[in-house]
Design an enzyme around this catalytic site. Structure first.
Site, PDB file in Angstrom:
ATOM      1  N   ILE A 128       3.657 -10.145  -8.729  1.00  0.00           N
ATOM      2  CA  ILE A 128       3.615  -9.501 -10.042  1.00  0.00           C
ATOM      3  C   ILE A 128       2.940 -10.423 -11.073  1.00  0.00           C
ATOM      4  O   ILE A 128       3.445 -11.518 -11.371  1.00  0.00           O
ATOM      5  CB  ILE A 128       5.051  -9.128 -10.513  1.00  0.00           C
ATOM      6  CG1 ILE A 128       5.773  -8.305  -9.419  1.00  0.00           C
ATOM      7  CG2 ILE A 128       5.007  -8.381 -11.839  1.00  0.00           C
ATOM      8  CD1 ILE A 128       5.062  -7.041  -8.973  1.00  0.00           C
ATOM      9  N   GLN A 142     -24.978 -18.489  -2.741  1.00  0.00           N
ATOM     10  CA  GLN A 142     -26.017 -18.779  -1.755  1.00  0.00           C
ATOM     11  C   GLN A 142     -27.326 -19.181  -2.444  1.00  0.00           C
ATOM     12  O   GLN A 142     -27.982 -20.137  -2.052  1.00  0.00           O
ATOM     13  CB  GLN A 142     -26.233 -17.541  -0.869  1.00  0.00           C
ATOM     14  CG  GLN A 142     -26.986 -17.819   0.411  1.00  0.00           C
ATOM     15  CD  GLN A 142     -26.201 -18.737   1.353  1.00  0.00           C
ATOM     16  OE1 GLN A 142     -24.992 -18.893   1.236  1.00  0.00           O
ATOM     17  NE2 GLN A 142     -26.903 -19.384   2.266  1.00  0.00           N
ATOM     18  N   GLN A 172     -39.392 -14.535  -0.468  1.00  0.00           N
ATOM     19  CA  GLN A 172     -38.975 -13.117  -0.420  1.00  0.00           C
ATOM     20  C   GLN A 172     -37.472 -12.967  -0.121  1.00  0.00           C
ATOM     21  O   GLN A 172     -36.823 -12.055  -0.635  1.00  0.00           O
ATOM     22  CB  GLN A 172     -39.801 -12.384   0.642  1.00  0.00           C
ATOM     23  CG  GLN A 172     -39.723 -10.883   0.475  1.00  0.00           C
ATOM     24  CD  GLN A 172     -40.477 -10.151   1.572  1.00  0.00           C
ATOM     25  OE1 GLN A 172     -40.215 -10.349   2.754  1.00  0.00           O
ATOM     26  NE2 GLN A 172     -41.416  -9.318   1.179  1.00  0.00           N
ATOM     27  N   SER A 200       0.840  -1.201   0.000  1.00  0.00           N
ATOM     28  CA  SER A 200       0.000   0.000   0.000  1.00  0.00           C
ATOM     29  C   SER A 200       0.879   1.255   0.000  1.00  0.00           C
ATOM     30  O   SER A 200       0.547   2.258  -0.630  1.00  0.00           O
ATOM     31  CB  SER A 200      -0.915   0.006   1.229  1.00  0.00           C
ATOM     32  OG  SER A 200      -1.769  -1.114   1.189  1.00  0.00           O
ATOM     33  N   GLU A 211      -5.467   1.589 -14.349  1.00  0.00           N
ATOM     34  CA  GLU A 211      -5.834   0.242 -13.898  1.00  0.00           C
ATOM     35  C   GLU A 211      -7.138   0.315 -13.101  1.00  0.00           C
ATOM     36  O   GLU A 211      -8.053  -0.484 -13.292  1.00  0.00           O
ATOM     37  CB  GLU A 211      -4.708  -0.326 -13.032  1.00  0.00           C
ATOM     38  CG  GLU A 211      -4.809  -1.805 -12.798  1.00  0.00           C
ATOM     39  CD  GLU A 211      -3.633  -2.339 -11.979  1.00  0.00           C
ATOM     40  OE1 GLU A 211      -3.206  -3.449 -12.250  1.00  0.00           O
ATOM     41  OE2 GLU A 211      -3.150  -1.648 -11.055  1.00  0.00           O
ATOM     42  N   ARG A 212      -7.226   1.306 -12.211  1.00  0.00           N
ATOM     43  CA  ARG A 212      -8.440   1.463 -11.399  1.00  0.00           C
ATOM     44  C   ARG A 212      -9.640   1.836 -12.264  1.00  0.00           C
ATOM     45  O   ARG A 212     -10.776   1.560 -11.903  1.00  0.00           O
ATOM     46  CB  ARG A 212      -8.208   2.534 -10.325  1.00  0.00           C
ATOM     47  CG  ARG A 212      -7.282   2.037  -9.245  1.00  0.00           C
ATOM     48  CD  ARG A 212      -6.813   3.121  -8.294  1.00  0.00           C
ATOM     49  NE  ARG A 212      -5.772   2.580  -7.436  1.00  0.00           N
ATOM     50  CZ  ARG A 212      -5.075   3.282  -6.557  1.00  0.00           C
ATOM     51  NH1 ARG A 212      -5.314   4.579  -6.406  1.00  0.00           N
ATOM     52  NH2 ARG A 212      -4.153   2.709  -5.826  1.00  0.00           N
TER      53      ARG A 212
END
Ligand code: FAD
Length: 410
Positions: A182, A367, A310, A156, A273-274
């Protein structure tokens, strides 16, 4: 703005046909490590004409550099580098391609993204010679690229903690250091390595340096074992007195312009990239929503389709909400890129939201499918394992929050 035009829709449909017809059957062997993804990458480039479209991005940059040289300007870095224009000059086409790939295999999307990250760093920062020799073959998928910023002690805090160095000795750069996690590095022909570059007594500056596989002092590990993205080889790189020509320095050692963001070329690539990862996450969400609606309508328990309970219907409603929001963000990112108005706030915000929703959508889809969702016969468990990467790679969720907060509080 919120609908695909005819060209984009046609591209989506041929990309989907390729991904379902060619990529999907290969995924089990890719996941098992029985085959490498690179022949398939070359097939993608050929079959969909992607290689020609990408090479055109590099060729546009070459024409700009030639124009700048003709006008007596330095075209070595910055400016209109063509990197934001996207496939065929339309950033939405890039998003559509990545979305379609990630409906089937986000890991394969990562293989493409890592090569493009490497190539576009060279296109944006390299000389005409470097673009011709290295970027164009990468963009045509004749060679494979990797983009190496992260280090064991610098994730980070990639810039603050960076230990890798490159020392200028005459016309040579001498690299020492280690990179980790990498993508593509176990097989990459070319790596853009970020290093603290030092020339004489001047302060060191973080810059990308191009290193070719096979250079003495360069070593890459075999692929690491990991949770997901098994079809995307990830590894570490070691640089030990690794000597490359000075022309492999991408960009110059001039200080960044006043007001420029800390991180320079790395931050440009990270922002790009983001800006594309949301489309990859959108592919996961879209596939999960479609599969879940289909399953909820057809699977019967207690004498009724699941959709009539539901608890299941509301889950589907929330997934649909995430799909709509993610799609809108992908459209907005493309709009911003077209206007050259892409900023770190928007890229981080979209990446954070879409990554979180991709993980949630994949978990909800599993799920809704019950035991079948947990089995590897369905694509959902792979999509869930792969989705988690988007909350870490390209900057963690926490780092996206930090970037958004920094932007709004500036
Ligand atoms: C599959 C995969 C592929 C990758 N490919 C590449 C690649 O091609 N090239 C490349 O350069 N890198 C790549 N990465 C590395 C990736 O970018 C890093 O893993 C990521 O940036 C996080 O760094 P880290 O792993 O060192 O975690 P750390 O930085 O150690 O973070 C650990 C945790 O602490 C949190 N944290 C850290 N600092 C703060 C803070 N200031 N405030 C709050 N929380 C904080 C983080 O958000 C995280 O939750 C890849 C990673 C993966 C998993």
């Amino acid at each position: 703005m919120f609908e695909l035009d005819d060209t984009q829709r046609a591209f989506e449909s041929v990309a989907r046909a390729w991904c379902e017809g060619t990529l999907a059957p290969a995924v089990p062997a890719l996941e098992a490590g029985e085959v490498l993804p690179y022949d398939l990458l070359r097939a993608l480039g050929r079959d969909l004409g992607i290689a020609d479209l990408l090479a055109a991005v590099g060729e546009r940059r070459l024409a700009q550099l030639a124009g700048a040289a003709g006008a007596g300007q330095s075209g070595a870095r910055g400016g209109d580098d063509g990197s934001e224009a996207g496939l065929g000059g339309d950033p939405l086409l890039t998003s559509i391609l990545l979305k379609e790939i990630c409906r089937v295999s986000p890991g394969f999307g990562m293989v493409l993204l890592a090569t493009l990250g490497c190539a576009m760093t060279i296109v944006a920062r390299g000389s005409a010679d470097m673009i011709e020799r290295y970027a164009l073959p990468l963009l045509r998928f004749e060679t494979i690229g990797a983009w190496a910023l992260t280090e064991p002690g610098a994730g980070s805090d990639a810039f603050g903690g960076m230990r890798t160095t490159a020392v200028v000795e005459g016309e040579t750069l001498v690299l020492n250091g280690e990179k980790t996690f990498i993508s593509n590095s176990p097989y990459a022909d070319v790596v853009t390595v970020y290093a603290r570059v030092r020339a004489g007594a001047a302060a060191a500056r973080v810059r990308p340096v191009l290193v070719e596989r096979g250079t003495a002092g360069f070593a890459a590990t075999p692929p690491m074992r990991k949770m997901g993205m098994h079809d995307s080889p990830t590894g570490a790189i070691f640089l030990s007195d690794c000597r490359v020509p000075l022309r492999h320095l991408l960009g110059t050692l001039e200080p960044a312009a006043a007001g420029a963001a800390r991180g320079g070329a790395a931050l440009e690539t990270l922002t790009l990239e983001r800006a594309v990862m949301p489309a990859m996450c959108l592919g996961i969400i879209e596939r999960c929503v479609e599969a879940s609606i289909r399953h909820a309508k057809t699977r019967q328990q207690f004498g009724r389709p699941l959709a009539e309970f539901q608890a299941i219907a509301f889950k589907l409603a929330r997934m649909e909400l995430a799909l709509e929001n993610a799609r809108n963000l992908v459209f907005k990112l493309a709009w911003a890129q077209r206007r050259r108005a892409l900023d770190a706030r928007l890229a981080s915000l979209a990446k954070l939201y879409c990554a979180e929703q991709a993980v949630l959508a994949a978990l909800d889809a599993i799920q809704i499918h019950g035991g079948a969702g947990y089995m590897a016969d369905l694509p959902l468990e792979k999509l869930m394992r792969d989705a988690k990467m988007f909350e870490i790679g390209g900057g963690t969720n926490e780092m996206q929050l930090q970037a958004i907060a920094r932007a709004v509080l500036a």
